[in-house]
Design a protein around this motif. Structure first.
Motif, PDB file in Angstrom:
ATOM      1  N   ALA A 135     -46.207 -25.663 -44.562  1.00 11.92           N
ATOM      2  CA  ALA A 135     -45.466 -25.530 -43.310  1.00 11.92           C
ATOM      3  C   ALA A 135     -46.138 -24.506 -42.413  1.00 11.92           C
ATOM      4  O   ALA A 135     -46.274 -24.711 -41.192  1.00 11.92           O
ATOM      5  N   ASP A 136     -46.575 -23.407 -43.006  1.00 12.12           N
ATOM      6  CA  ASP A 136     -47.286 -22.356 -42.274  1.00 12.12           C
ATOM      7  C   ASP A 136     -48.549 -22.925 -41.636  1.00 12.12           C
ATOM      8  O   ASP A 136     -48.821 -22.705 -40.451  1.00 12.12           O
ATOM      9  N   LEU A 137     -49.321 -23.679 -42.407  1.00  7.82           N
ATOM     10  CA  LEU A 137     -50.551 -24.269 -41.880  1.00  7.82           C
ATOM     11  C   LEU A 137     -50.245 -25.194 -40.708  1.00  7.82           C
ATOM     12  O   LEU A 137     -50.925 -25.163 -39.674  1.00  7.82           O
ATOM     13  N   GLY A 138     -49.205 -26.020 -40.861  1.00 12.34           N
ATOM     14  CA  GLY A 138     -48.839 -26.923 -39.776  1.00 12.34           C
ATOM     15  C   GLY A 138     -48.483 -26.166 -38.510  1.00 12.34           C
ATOM     16  O   GLY A 138     -48.865 -26.567 -37.398  1.00 12.34           O
ATOM     17  N   CYS A 139     -47.781 -25.039 -38.651  1.00 12.04           N
ATOM     18  CA  CYS A 139     -47.389 -24.252 -37.485  1.00 12.04           C
ATOM     19  C   CYS A 139     -48.563 -23.491 -36.900  1.00 12.04           C
ATOM     20  O   CYS A 139     -48.632 -23.281 -35.683  1.00 12.04           O
ATOM     21  N   ARG A 140     -49.498 -23.088 -37.743  1.00 13.61           N
ATOM     22  CA  ARG A 140     -50.708 -22.447 -37.216  1.00 13.61           C
ATOM     23  C   ARG A 140     -51.532 -23.457 -36.423  1.00 13.61           C
ATOM     24  O   ARG A 140     -52.116 -23.118 -35.389  1.00 13.61           O
ATOM     25  N   ALA A 163     -44.099 -15.228 -32.189  1.00 14.56           N
ATOM     26  CA  ALA A 163     -42.806 -15.819 -31.841  1.00 14.56           C
ATOM     27  C   ALA A 163     -42.889 -17.342 -31.806  1.00 14.56           C
ATOM     28  O   ALA A 163     -41.979 -18.041 -32.274  1.00 14.56           O
ATOM     29  N   GLU A 164     -43.981 -17.872 -31.271  1.00 13.11           N
ATOM     30  CA  GLU A 164     -44.171 -19.328 -31.256  1.00 13.11           C
ATOM     31  C   GLU A 164     -44.288 -19.859 -32.681  1.00 13.11           C
ATOM     32  O   GLU A 164     -43.720 -20.904 -33.017  1.00 13.11           O
ATOM     33  N   ASP A 185     -52.194 -23.181 -32.377  1.00 10.21           N
ATOM     34  CA  ASP A 185     -53.592 -22.754 -32.236  1.00 10.21           C
ATOM     35  C   ASP A 185     -53.737 -21.300 -32.677  1.00 10.21           C
ATOM     36  O   ASP A 185     -54.437 -20.504 -32.045  1.00 10.21           O
ATOM     37  N   TYR A 186     -53.071 -20.989 -33.781  1.00  8.32           N
ATOM     38  CA  TYR A 186     -52.963 -19.600 -34.246  1.00  8.32           C
ATOM     39  C   TYR A 186     -54.328 -18.995 -34.551  1.00  8.32           C
ATOM     40  O   TYR A 186     -54.601 -17.842 -34.196  1.00  8.32           O
ATOM     41  N   ALA A 222     -57.857 -11.518 -42.104  1.00  4.89           N
ATOM     42  CA  ALA A 222     -59.169 -11.932 -42.615  1.00  4.89           C
ATOM     43  C   ALA A 222     -59.101 -13.347 -43.168  1.00  4.89           C
ATOM     44  O   ALA A 222     -60.040 -14.138 -43.014  1.00  4.89           O
ATOM     45  N   LEU A 223     -57.985 -13.685 -43.826  1.00  6.14           N
ATOM     46  CA  LEU A 223     -57.823 -15.044 -44.341  1.00  6.14           C
ATOM     47  C   LEU A 223     -57.764 -16.046 -43.201  1.00  6.14           C
ATOM     48  O   LEU A 223     -58.325 -17.137 -43.266  1.00  6.14           O
ATOM     49  N   LEU A 224     -57.061 -15.667 -42.132  1.00  3.82           N
ATOM     50  CA  LEU A 224     -56.938 -16.574 -41.004  1.00  3.82           C
ATOM     51  C   LEU A 224     -58.282 -16.796 -40.319  1.00  3.82           C
ATOM     52  O   LEU A 224     -58.544 -17.856 -39.758  1.00  3.82           O
TER      53      LEU A 224
END
Length: 333
Positions: free
Chosen positions: A290-295, A225-226, A299-300, A17-19
């Motif tokens: 870091a999480d935000l950058g990887c999302r 995994a990505e 294109d999470y 839901a946050l995403l």
């Protein structure tokens, strides 16, 4: 002095839901509003009817006030039957609307300030109520003997749970039938909690199973995994899913609060280690960035939204009759 209780780890559905939350607060244009509507979870349209999410803040506040007044009237009558005086306490809990609070886990400035919103958040930074709470029953309770006070509170909210009823974390399963006058009044006013009813037990078990299995949804394992590979390259490895990263912060936060001394009755007698909280807040922001950058790199957000819509729409097709019956039952209440 009470301190914040232990915090729940982020469930898969809560994290998702946050995403899917909109960033419309940052620009306020109509395109962002349209994007927010597009991101709405199909299944949430059913569950909103159950939990009041389809009501405006004004409607929620009005319903809350009406239910609070009726509940307190019932408590007063029940307590009188038990031989106690009780003044209806409509100030005991106020409705709080966070309509204007910005929750923007995809905005870099927001994440730089709050991380995941665990140690600090825009909600915890809201100003305190202007009026200080005054218990209208305080003077009466103070006039009672110690044994009478114990009897008063047992009549009001039921006896304290026995040690064998407590889980390892100190929590216990709430049962309105043993929660005194408050439990009986709240149950009468709010009606049956449909999520706990026998009629819909199989449906909610299926919903729980659906979200627990989120890492195995078609395409989700590849996406995670990505994301995990990106996090490892950024120096924040060890998290198989995005939810795991958030939960690592909440687990550490709970550990800080678990170190606070408590009395025999479970009341906190100290404060959490501020240095530990400050250090965790710093780690939280670093990890969340870091999480935000990887999302962003994977294109999470859009990919997980597409996956979620497909899975939930299939679930709705498979359980449409049960979901329609749930909405109908909620509207009757």
């Amino acid at each position: 002095m009470n301190v914040r209780p232990a915090l729940a780890r982020v469930s898969a559905v809560a994290a998702l839901a946050l995403l899917l939350s909109s960033c419309s607060g940052s620009d306020g244009d109509s395109g962002a509003a349209a994007d927010a509507a597009e991101q709405t979870s199909p299944l949430s349209e059913y569950l909103d009817a159950l939990y009041g999410g389809d009501l405006s803040p004004e409607e929620q506040e009005r319903r809350f006030a009406e239910e609070q007044e009726r509940t307190e009237e019932l408590i007063a009558g029940c307590m009188q039957e038990q031989g106690f005086e009780y003044t209806p306490n409509t100030q005991s809990a106020g409705f709080v609307s966070y309509e204007d609070v910005e929750w923007e886990p995809d905005d870099r400035d927001w994440v730089s300030q709050y991380g995941y919103g665990a140690v600090t958040s825009p909600y915890t930074e809201q100003p305190a109520p202007e009026e200080e709470f005054v218990d209208p029953n305080a003077d009466y309770v103070a006039s009672l003997s110690e044994s009478e006070q114990t009897a008063f509170y047992e009549a009001l909210s039921g006896p304290m749970p026995d040690e064998e009823d407590l889980a390892e974390d100190g929590s216990y399963e709430y049962d309105w039938t043993t929660a005194g006058c408050q439990g009986a009044a709240q149950h009468e006013v709010a009606g049956e909690d449909l999520s706990q009813s026998e009629e819909f037990a199989s449906l909610f078990a299926a919903i729980d199973e659906l979200y627990t299995g989120m890492p195995t949804w078609p395409g989700m394992a590849e996406l995670d995994a990505e994301w995990a590979a990106c996090m490892d390259a950024a120096g924040h490895g060890g998290h198989a899913t995005q939810v795991d990263a958030q939960n690592s912060v909440y687990d550490d936060l709970n550990a800080v609060y678990e170190d606070v001394a408590v009395s025999e009755d479970g009341t906190s007698t100290g404060e959490p280690d501020q240095a530990a909280l400050d250090a965790l807040a710093e780690r939280e922001v670093e990890l969340a960035l870091a999480d935000l950058g990887c999302r962003e790199e994977t294109d999470y957000r859009d990919r997980s939204t597409e996956i979620t819509h497909e899975v939930e729409e299939q679930f709705i097709d498979d359980h449409r009759a049960e979901l329609d019956a749930l909405v109908a039952a909620a509207e009757r209440d």
